[in-house]
Design a protein around this motif. Structure first.
Motif, PDB file in Angstrom:
ATOM      1  N   PRO A  73       0.804  -1.224   0.000  1.00 40.06           N
ATOM      2  CA  PRO A  73       0.000   0.000   0.000  1.00 40.06           C
ATOM      3  C   PRO A  73       0.833   1.269   0.000  1.00 40.06           C
ATOM      4  CG  PRO A  73      -0.007  -0.986   2.174  1.00 40.06           C
ATOM      5  CD  PRO A  73       0.687  -1.969   1.266  1.00 40.06           C
ATOM      6  N   ASN A  74       2.104   1.156   0.283  1.00 44.18           N
ATOM      7  CA  ASN A  74       2.926   2.358   0.370  1.00 44.18           C
ATOM      8  C   ASN A  74       3.496   2.783  -0.968  1.00 44.18           C
ATOM      9  OD1 ASN A  74       2.549   2.443   3.155  1.00 44.18           O
ATOM     10  ND2 ASN A  74       4.200   0.966   3.466  1.00 44.18           N
ATOM     11  N   TYR A  75       3.425   1.913  -1.991  1.00 47.03           N
ATOM     12  CA  TYR A  75       3.989   2.251  -3.293  1.00 47.03           C
ATOM     13  C   TYR A  75       3.011   1.840  -4.377  1.00 47.03           C
ATOM     14  CZ  TYR A  75       8.348   2.753  -0.703  1.00 47.03           C
ATOM     15  OH  TYR A  75       9.304   3.140   0.186  1.00 47.03           O
ATOM     16  N   THR A  76       3.207   2.422  -5.538  1.00 43.36           N
ATOM     17  CA  THR A  76       2.408   2.076  -6.711  1.00 43.36           C
ATOM     18  C   THR A  76       3.333   1.649  -7.835  1.00 43.36           C
ATOM     19  OG1 THR A  76       2.460   4.364  -7.456  1.00 43.36           O
ATOM     20  CG2 THR A  76       0.611   3.727  -6.097  1.00 43.36           C
ATOM     21  N   LYS A  77       2.753   1.403  -8.988  1.00 42.06           N
ATOM     22  CA  LYS A  77       3.539   0.954 -10.128  1.00 42.06           C
ATOM     23  C   LYS A  77       4.183   2.105 -10.886  1.00 42.06           C
ATOM     24  CE  LYS A  77       0.731  -3.156 -10.935  1.00 42.06           C
ATOM     25  NZ  LYS A  77      -0.098  -3.890 -11.892  1.00 42.06           N
ATOM     26  N   SER A  78       3.884   3.361 -10.509  1.00 47.01           N
ATOM     27  CA  SER A  78       4.476   4.484 -11.219  1.00 47.01           C
ATOM     28  C   SER A  78       5.957   4.629 -10.859  1.00 47.01           C
ATOM     29  CB  SER A  78       3.723   5.776 -10.872  1.00 47.01           C
ATOM     30  OG  SER A  78       3.823   6.044  -9.478  1.00 47.01           O
ATOM     31  N   CYS A  79       6.697   5.232 -11.778  1.00 48.21           N
ATOM     32  CA  CYS A  79       8.133   5.401 -11.545  1.00 48.21           C
ATOM     33  C   CYS A  79       8.420   6.457 -10.493  1.00 48.21           C
ATOM     34  CB  CYS A  79       8.825   5.799 -12.853  1.00 48.21           C
ATOM     35  SG  CYS A  79       8.682   4.546 -14.142  1.00 48.21           S
ATOM     36  N   THR A  84      -1.424   8.374  -7.024  1.00 47.88           N
ATOM     37  CA  THR A  84      -2.650   8.786  -7.700  1.00 47.88           C
ATOM     38  C   THR A  84      -2.685   8.408  -9.168  1.00 47.88           C
ATOM     39  OG1 THR A  84      -1.617  10.944  -8.029  1.00 47.88           O
ATOM     40  CG2 THR A  84      -3.083  10.695  -6.131  1.00 47.88           C
ATOM     41  N   HIS A  85      -1.609   7.789  -9.709  1.00 54.36           N
ATOM     42  CA  HIS A  85      -1.613   7.346 -11.097  1.00 54.36           C
ATOM     43  C   HIS A  85      -0.683   6.150 -11.230  1.00 54.36           C
ATOM     44  CE1 HIS A  85       1.742  10.277 -10.864  1.00 54.36           C
ATOM     45  NE2 HIS A  85       2.347   9.407 -11.678  1.00 54.36           N
ATOM     46  N   ASP A  86      -0.788   5.470 -12.386  1.00 56.23           N
ATOM     47  CA  ASP A  86       0.047   4.303 -12.628  1.00 56.23           C
ATOM     48  C   ASP A  86       1.211   4.677 -13.557  1.00 56.23           C
ATOM     49  OD1 ASP A  86      -1.385   4.792 -14.829  1.00 56.23           O
ATOM     50  OD2 ASP A  86      -2.308   2.811 -15.011  1.00 56.23           O
ATOM     51  N   LYS A  87       2.005   3.661 -13.968  1.00 55.40           N
ATOM     52  CA  LYS A  87       3.195   3.908 -14.784  1.00 55.40           C
ATOM     53  C   LYS A  87       2.828   4.418 -16.165  1.00 55.40           C
ATOM     54  CE  LYS A  87       7.393   1.565 -16.405  1.00 55.40           C
ATOM     55  NZ  LYS A  87       8.132   0.288 -16.427  1.00 55.40           N
ATOM     56  N   LYS A  88       1.715   3.986 -16.700  1.00 53.84           N
ATOM     57  CA  LYS A  88       1.304   4.413 -18.028  1.00 53.84           C
ATOM     58  C   LYS A  88       0.883   5.879 -18.057  1.00 53.84           C
ATOM     59  CE  LYS A  88      -1.834   3.094 -21.765  1.00 53.84           C
ATOM     60  NZ  LYS A  88      -2.905   2.179 -22.178  1.00 53.84           N
ATOM     61  N   SER A  89       0.323   6.351 -16.965  1.00 55.32           N
ATOM     62  CA  SER A  89      -0.145   7.732 -16.897  1.00 55.32           C
ATOM     63  C   SER A  89       0.886   8.673 -16.307  1.00 55.32           C
ATOM     64  CB  SER A  89      -1.430   7.810 -16.064  1.00 55.32           C
ATOM     65  OG  SER A  89      -2.430   6.969 -16.583  1.00 55.32           O
ATOM     66  N   LEU A  97      15.322   2.434 -12.145  1.00 56.16           N
ATOM     67  CA  LEU A  97      14.734   1.799 -10.969  1.00 56.16           C
ATOM     68  C   LEU A  97      13.714   2.766 -10.387  1.00 56.16           C
ATOM     69  CD1 LEU A  97      17.833   0.181  -9.218  1.00 56.16           C
ATOM     70  CD2 LEU A  97      16.046  -0.953 -10.523  1.00 56.16           C
ATOM     71  N   GLY A  98      12.505   2.283 -10.184  1.00 59.76           N
ATOM     72  CA  GLY A  98      11.459   3.149  -9.679  1.00 59.76           C
ATOM     73  C   GLY A  98      11.678   3.550  -8.244  1.00 59.76           C
ATOM     74  N   ALA A  99      10.887   4.530  -7.816  1.00 64.76           N
ATOM     75  CA  ALA A  99      10.985   5.026  -6.444  1.00 64.76           C
ATOM     76  C   ALA A  99      10.576   3.961  -5.445  1.00 64.76           C
ATOM     77  CB  ALA A  99      10.104   6.264  -6.298  1.00 64.76           C
ATOM     78  N   LYS A 100       9.841   2.987  -5.909  1.00 61.33           N
ATOM     79  CA  LYS A 100       9.454   1.902  -4.998  1.00 61.33           C
ATOM     80  C   LYS A 100      10.663   1.123  -4.519  1.00 61.33           C
ATOM     81  CE  LYS A 100       6.770  -2.380  -5.006  1.00 61.33           C
ATOM     82  NZ  LYS A 100       5.873  -3.244  -5.774  1.00 61.33           N
ATOM     83  N   TRP A 101      11.696   0.994  -5.395  1.00 58.79           N
ATOM     84  CA  TRP A 101      12.851   0.178  -5.041  1.00 58.79           C
ATOM     85  C   TRP A 101      13.988   1.016  -4.450  1.00 58.79           C
ATOM     86  CZ3 TRP A 101      10.756  -4.309  -5.387  1.00 58.79           C
ATOM     87  CH2 TRP A 101       9.807  -4.564  -6.380  1.00 58.79           C
TER      88      TRP A 101
END
Length: 502
Positions: A73-79, A84-89, A97-101
């Motif tokens: 819940p703390n991260y999404t698929k966006s870079c 509030t949005h996904d990687k495509k948007s 490497l995304g901010a999640k990692w």
């Protein structure tokens, strides 16, 4: 049962003990296995479900791999790391490497506003419009007008300087007039650009409007109020935005002379539309009666047939009118109007008093009834109601009081008088017979059947009392409602009572 991924090798003895422990847990003889959260694991769970995958590196038995262990819940698929949005948007620069990692440079979440709108609010084209955002357009036009007026003033100053420096006064005056006229023309051009494009002619080339070439004239007058704005009541005439039609009258209660639009149905029942409708109806009726005519297949034939039908109809109507006039005459043309009505004046002198009554010069006109006068029926020589006698109307000629009776003339009057005299004589004879006393009998009989003795003496007081009692008894018999329950009867009969009842 949950199993851990161990690299160490198990001997046959350890494997047998493990199986025995599992059987004991299933039978309830041994306590159930506990996961890392302290919750018991059901021993009846199959091995392929309780065993965790090798890449999770599970050190203790657990069933977390059966839950949503992939969702964080703390991260999404966006870079950028925004939720509030996904990687495509995502509009940020793509990262290896995304901010999640990495956990670095996490972008803030966008502010998303949600509105709960009703049916009309969702379809409002001006929803969310800010009038302040239009200020820059107004400022731009104001700046343009200001620059133009400044330029015109500069041009006027230059013309004035040239006029002062010019030696030829007449030429200077004419040039100045020309310059002022040119300036006025420039101002008029600006005003013309703001006018409506009513007379503008445009050319169509391969448009969906039909045809490759043609002319289209914009006939809409922008100063006119739109038909859907004439009456803002929701229960007024319906407006169809797709066809831009309003069939009913939006203002039915207003004066017809003051309104310029009365609905589209008004055009359908007037002018050429009504004639075209009648032409269609005539074509349908003619086709039903056996004529080979069709409005769409042969419109010219249908119109020619309709014109001939109207001509024949008028001829038949005039022929019928002439036949009726020839048979019964025309009262409107036979009567000759008096000269004073034709010319509107006469030499006849009429004198009036102050109240407006005619003194002399014109005979008093008798009022005429709307009913037929002096019409005699059934051989009568006078009308009904010309004779009155004994509160009855009749005919004066025969003095009959029966309506629609046949006239008998003077003989009928004499017969009626003779019948009346005879009736009067009979009535007088009857009255005289009633007044004459009855003949006395030779022998009087008593009421009880025996002869009345000669020495019978009646008491007059008792006789009067007996008569009074007899009257009361008859009155009570006549009206049973006045009879009481406690009536006392007297059975004693005297000679006076017998005499009275006799």
């Amino acid at each position: 049962m949950a199993r851990t991924k161990t690299v160490s090798f198990k001997s046959r003895e350890d494997h047998r003990k493990q199986l025995e422990l599992e059987e004991a847990r299933k039978a309830g003889l041994a306590p159930a296995e506990v996961d890392e959260d302290g919750k018991e694991i059901n021993p009846h769970i199959p091995q392929y479900m309780s065993s965790a995958p090798w890449y999770l590196n599970a050190e203790r038995p657990s069933l977390k791999h059966q839950r949503k262990w992939k969702s964080d819940p703390n991260y999404t698929k966006s870079c950028c790391g925004a939720m509030t949005h996904d990687k495509k948007s995502c509009v940020e620069r793509p990262r290896k490497l995304g901010a999640k990692w990495t956990g670095k440079s996490i972008a803030p979440d966008e502010k998303i506003e949600t509105f709960e709108l009703d049916y009309d609010g969702k379809r409002d084209r001006w929803n969310g419009f800010d009038a302040a955002s239009y200020k820059h357009v107004i400022q731009r036009y104001e700046a343009r007008d200001e620059a133009r007026s400044k330029y015109l003033k500069d041009q006027q100053l230059k013309k004035l300087e040239e006029k002062n420096n010019n030696q030829n006064g007449e030429d200077g005056v004419s040039d100045d007039d020309d310059n002022e006229d040119s300036l006025k023309i420039d101002e008029a051009k600006v005003d013309e650009s703001k006018q409506m494009d009513f007379a503008k002619v445009e050319k169509r080339v391969r448009t969906t409007g039909g045809g490759s070439t043609g002319t289209v004239r914009n006939l809409r007058i922008r100063e006119d109020t739109a038909k859907y704005l004439l009456n803002l009541d929701v229960n007024s005439a319906h407006y169809d935005p797709k066809t831009r039609s309003m069939r009913e009258d939006p203002l039915p209660d207003t004066d017809p002379n003051e309104k310029f639009y009365t609905g589209d149905n008004h055009n359908r029942v007037s002018g050429q539309a009504l004639e075209f409708k009648q032409l269609n109806i005539h074509a349908w009726e003619a086709f039903e009666k056996g004529h080979d005519v069709h409005m769409q297949a042969a419109p010219s034939q249908a119109e020619l047939l309709y014109k001939s039908f109207k001509i024949n109809k008028e001829k038949l109507k005039s022929q019928t009118k002439d036949t009726i006039m020839e048979k019964y005459g025309n009262a409107a043309t036979e009567e000759v109007l008096p000269r004073e009505l034709l010319l509107g004046q006469s030499e006849r002198e009429v004198e009036y008093d102050r109240a407006g009554r005619i003194i002399r010069g014109q005979e008093t006109a008798l009022p005429r009834s709307k009913y037929e006068e002096d019409v005699y029926i059934n051989n009568h020589t006078s009308v009904w109601g010309s004779w009155w006698k004994d509160h009855q109307w009749g005919y004066k000629c025969c003095q009959q009081t029966v309506r629609n009776s046949y006239c008998t003339g003077a003989a009928g009057i004499e017969a009626a008088e003779a019948a009346a005299d005879l009736m009067k004589a009979n009535i007088a004879r009857k009255e005289a017979a009633e007044e004459a006393p009855a003949a006395a009998e030779e022998k009087r009989l008593a009421t009880w059947g025996s002869e009345v003795p000669d020495d019978l003496v009646l008491d007059q007081e008792k006789l009067a009392e007996a008569l009074k009692k007899e009257d009361e008894r008859r009155r009570e018999e006549r009206d049973e409602r006045k009879r009481k329950y406690n009536v006392k009867w007297n059975d004693e009969v005297t000679a006076e009572d017998m005499e009275h009842t006799g």
